[in-house]
Design an enzyme around this catalytic site. Structure first.
Site, PDB file in Angstrom:
ATOM      1  N   CYS A  55       0.799  -1.230   0.000  1.00  0.00           N
ATOM      2  CA  CYS A  55       0.000   0.000   0.000  1.00  0.00           C
ATOM      3  C   CYS A  55       0.830   1.278   0.000  1.00  0.00           C
ATOM      4  O   CYS A  55       0.275   2.369   0.033  1.00  0.00           O
ATOM      5  CB  CYS A  55      -0.947   0.004   1.189  1.00  0.00           C
ATOM      6  SG  CYS A  55      -0.099   0.096   2.783  1.00  0.00           S
ATOM      7  N   CYS A 104      -2.787  -2.047   5.277  1.00  0.00           N
ATOM      8  CA  CYS A 104      -3.287  -3.097   4.369  1.00  0.00           C
ATOM      9  C   CYS A 104      -3.191  -4.511   4.944  1.00  0.00           C
ATOM     10  O   CYS A 104      -3.692  -5.456   4.339  1.00  0.00           O
ATOM     11  CB  CYS A 104      -2.569  -3.030   3.026  1.00  0.00           C
ATOM     12  SG  CYS A 104      -0.852  -3.583   3.062  1.00  0.00           S
ATOM     13  N   CYS A 124      12.029  -7.847  13.409  1.00  0.00           N
ATOM     14  CA  CYS A 124      12.697  -8.676  12.415  1.00  0.00           C
ATOM     15  C   CYS A 124      11.776  -8.779  11.193  1.00  0.00           C
ATOM     16  O   CYS A 124      10.719  -9.412  11.250  1.00  0.00           O
ATOM     17  CB  CYS A 124      12.965 -10.044  13.040  1.00  0.00           C
ATOM     18  SG  CYS A 124      14.031 -11.091  12.078  1.00  0.00           S
TER      19      CYS A 124
END
Length: 136
Positions: A55, A104, A124
């Site tokens: 997005c 999103c 991570c």
């Protein structure tokens, strides 16, 4: 008046039109890319911002990136407090905290409590679901 963030929802078909098969596996099906994957931004040292591939939301900043030695790009915090959402992941024996783009829902990776100061967190992240834009 509080500005509400627009949420984006896509079907698997729409995601497959936007992403490669590996990006879909990692980002939509909540997989994990292999550590030290070439092009994953693990070795990216330039200043800039990391955007969600789903997005274009800015999720991570090079200012918060550090070398964790894990083989994945690691950050000690998101670019902004509301950029990334978390949930508990029960896929492994020990529950983990999974993170997603708050706009999103694209799976980013996991956050652990073994990072550097000032937060002590290690976000991570799967670089395959990011686009990097260097600062000019």
């Amino acid at each position: 008046m509080t500005k509400t963030k627009t949420k984006i929802q896509r079907s698997d078909r729409e995601w497959r039109e936007l992403l490669t098969e590996e990006e879909f596996r990692v980002g939509v099906k909540e997989g994990t890319e292999r550590p030290f994957t070439p092009g994953s931004f693990n070795d990216e040292k330039r200043k800039g911002l990391f955007h969600c591939k789903g997005c274009d939301t800015v999720l991570w900043s090079s200012e918060h990136k550090f070398e964790s030695g894990t083989g994945w790009p690691s950050f000690w915090q998101p670019a902004s407090p509301d950029a990334v959402a978390t949930k508990t992941d029960f896929k492994m024996i020990i529950p983990r905290t999974e993170c997603h783009c708050a706009t999103c829902g694209l799976h980013q990776g996991h956050v652990f409590k073994d990072g550097p100061p000032p937060t002590g967190e290690r976000w991570c992240i799967n670089g395959i679901v990011l686009d990097f834009r260097p600062s000019e």
